[in-house]
Every structure is written in C-alpha cells, then in structure tokens.
Design an enzyme around this catalytic site. Structure first.
Site, PDB file in Angstrom:
ATOM      1  N   CYS A 188       0.879  -1.174   0.000  1.00 32.51           N
ATOM      2  CA  CYS A 188       0.000   0.000   0.000  1.00 32.51           C
ATOM      3  C   CYS A 188       0.917   1.224   0.000  1.00 32.51           C
ATOM      4  O   CYS A 188       2.018   1.154  -0.527  1.00 32.51           O
ATOM      5  CB  CYS A 188      -0.958  -0.017   1.189  1.00 32.51           C
ATOM      6  SG  CYS A 188      -0.143   0.093   2.795  1.00 32.51           S
ATOM      7  N   LYS A 189       0.505   2.311   0.606  1.00 31.99           N
ATOM      8  CA  LYS A 189       1.349   3.511   0.654  1.00 31.99           C
ATOM      9  C   LYS A 189       2.501   3.341   1.643  1.00 31.99           C
ATOM     10  O   LYS A 189       3.652   3.555   1.307  1.00 31.99           O
ATOM     11  CB  LYS A 189       0.517   4.740   1.009  1.00 31.99           C
ATOM     12  CG  LYS A 189       1.326   6.033   1.118  1.00 31.99           C
ATOM     13  CD  LYS A 189       0.426   7.220   1.388  1.00 31.99           C
ATOM     14  CE  LYS A 189       1.153   8.510   1.661  1.00 31.99           C
ATOM     15  NZ  LYS A 189       2.356   8.778   0.948  1.00 31.99           N
TER      16      LYS A 189
END
Length: 180
Positions: free
Chosen positions: A68-69
């Site tokens: 993800c981020k």
C-alpha cells in the site's frame, strides 16, 4: 497468525528472478499516481481474498505480496487473507513510499491528493463550518466540530478511519482502471 513481512529490496530481487504476485490495496487514484511495476491494483475496500486467490491460476501455494502507501492498509489486507484461510501472504515493509525511496522501478502517472490529505482537508472544513455556524447561527452547530473531533480521536485510537473509508469510495478516488 499474522502475515510475514519483506523489504522492498528483497521483494524486487525475487521479482527479478521470476514472477511474483504483488497486489496494491490503495485506491485506484493513488495507484495511478505511482506504483511498483509488478503491482496489480486491488483496492482494500473491495478486496475479496477468495477472488484474488482464484485469479492466481493455481499458484495459491506461492506467496502473495501485498503493498500500500506505507504498510498499514497492506497489513489490514493481509489480515483479511489470513482470516479467509490464506496464510501465505506477505506485507511489503514501508509500502510504495519505501519502494520508490529505494529507487526500485515504479510507474508514475498523474499526481493526486493523497487519501490522508483528503481526510485532513475534510475534517478541517467540517470543524471550521461547525465553529462558524455555532457562533453565527446556533450554538448546537458546535456539535459538528465535537463529532469530527471525536471521530479523529477514534481513528487515532483504533487505526480505523471512517472518513477515509468514505472518501476512498468517492468518484475522484476511483480513477481509471489501472489493473494489469
């Protein structure tokens, strides 16, 4: 059981030596902005572990890497897989931020406003509106500011943000389909 982790550098070496299944669980707009070249977008709010595993063409025994981020949403996605009975899932440490910082190959697209910034903008706007309406219209409008403050406190304590989940579903966060 919780999912294991892998550094972006280790995963990149694995991907260079053969194929690796890497899913990115951010919103389509975030994915379109920047993502690891091998990643396929499977947004967390629509993630179906069973569907992902069935689409792997018989490679369910091989590790599934999740990014993800920064690692938080990937951890939640890994937990979904483990709860569904799929234990060979691996969270990429530091997420796409760490991947890009390490100079590993990424695909870059149009710059977007991150989901975190959107939450800060929306929360700040709602607090401001509640305060202004509370001063100039009726004191009960101050309850809006209190509600948003309570929501932010809840998000901090539980690491779950209802506003982020709602904003992730907004049309501007859906973007074009970027799945491989």
């Amino acid at each position: 059981m919780s999912a294991s982790t892998i550094s972006p550098q280790e995963l990149n070496k694995l991907c260079e030596s053969g194929s690796c299944d890497l899913i990115d669980v951010r919103t389509p707009a975030e994915f379109a902005e920047v993502h690891a070249t091998q990643a396929v977008n499977k947004p967390l709010d629509r993630l179906s572990p069973k569907d992902v595993m069935q689409a792997r063409n018989g490679s369910a025994d091989q590790p599934l890497y999740v990014i993800c981020k920064s690692g938080n949403r990937a951890g939640k996605a890994c937990a979904k897989f483990v709860e569904a009975g799929y234990e060979n899932v691996v969270n990429v440490e530091g997420g796409t931020d760490a991947w890009a910082s390490a100079g590993l190959p990424v695909v870059r697209g149009k710059k977007t406003i991150s989901l975190e910034r959107q939450v800060r903008i929306a929360a700040g706007l709602l607090v401001l509106i509640g305060a202004v309406l509370g001063i100039f219209v009726h004191p009960y409008f101050a309850g809006l500011s209190a509600f948003v403050g309570a929501g932010l406190m809840f998000a901090g304590i539980t690491d779950t943000c209802g506003m982020a989940m709602l904003l992730a579903k907004m049309p501007w966060n859906q973007g074009p389909s970027c799945s491989k």
